[in-house]
Design a protein around this motif. Sequence first.
Motif, PDB file in Angstrom:
ATOM      1  N   ASP A   1      13.700  25.809 -15.524  1.00  0.00           N
ATOM      2  CA  ASP A   1      13.862  25.282 -14.148  1.00  0.00           C
ATOM      3  C   ASP A   1      13.019  25.956 -13.033  1.00  0.00           C
TER       4      ASP A   1
ATOM      5  N   PHE B   1      15.219  31.734  -4.503  1.00  0.00           N
ATOM      6  CA  PHE B   1      16.265  31.063  -5.322  1.00  0.00           C
ATOM      7  C   PHE B   1      17.318  32.057  -5.115  1.00  0.00           C
TER       8      PHE B   1
ATOM      9  N   GLU C   1      20.540  31.570  -5.366  1.00  0.00           N
ATOM     10  CA  GLU C   1      21.677  31.319  -6.020  1.00  0.00           C
ATOM     11  C   GLU C   1      21.231  32.506  -7.374  1.00  0.00           C
ATOM     12  N   TRP C   2      20.104  32.401  -7.952  1.00  0.00           N
ATOM     13  CA  TRP C   2      19.709  33.571  -8.619  1.00  0.00           C
ATOM     14  C   TRP C   2      19.995  35.138  -8.312  1.00  0.00           C
TER      15      TRP C   2
ATOM     16  N   PHE D   1      21.617  29.734 -15.825  1.00  0.00           N
ATOM     17  CA  PHE D   1      20.209  29.501 -15.079  1.00  0.00           C
ATOM     18  C   PHE D   1      19.313  29.087 -16.298  1.00  0.00           C
ATOM     19  N   LYS D   2      18.073  28.292 -16.146  1.00  0.00           N
ATOM     20  CA  LYS D   2      17.191  28.256 -17.105  1.00  0.00           C
ATOM     21  C   LYS D   2      15.822  28.654 -16.517  1.00  0.00           C
TER      22      LYS D   2
END
Length: 138
Positions: free
Chosen positions: A47, A126, A128-129, A43-44
């Motif tokens: 973003d 989020f 996915e996070w 991840f970033k």
Amino acid sequence: MVISSATIPVRYAETDQMGVVYHANYLIWCEIGRTTLIEDLGFKYADMEREGVLSPVTSLNMNYKFPAKYGESVIVQTWIEEYNGIRVKYGYEIRNGKDQVCLTGTSEHVCVDKETFRPISIKKHFPEWHEVYEKNKK
């Protein structure tokens, strides 16, 4: 559990007249470690910010063990110490080139809406996070 590593050269500007690293610079190194961990997990942080979410620090605990000095490099190891879907506690260990522990510590963060500064659920906003953090917490 993923433990991320970042190597950082100790710069002259980060030290006092004795060549010892000024204590506040360890916080910057922890931020580098945290960013590296987030990227290693796929991840970033930028973003997240583009989505209108910030992740301010809510708590810090830094234990200074041994001075890092000018001319050395340090290795910052970072991991997810705790995670509950809203708050994240990152763990840190900073060692010098002689493998001496210079610092151990944690920082706690909560994700908030950029406009209201109200906490948000990472799990909801989020997913996915959330899944990766659940899998990689200590």
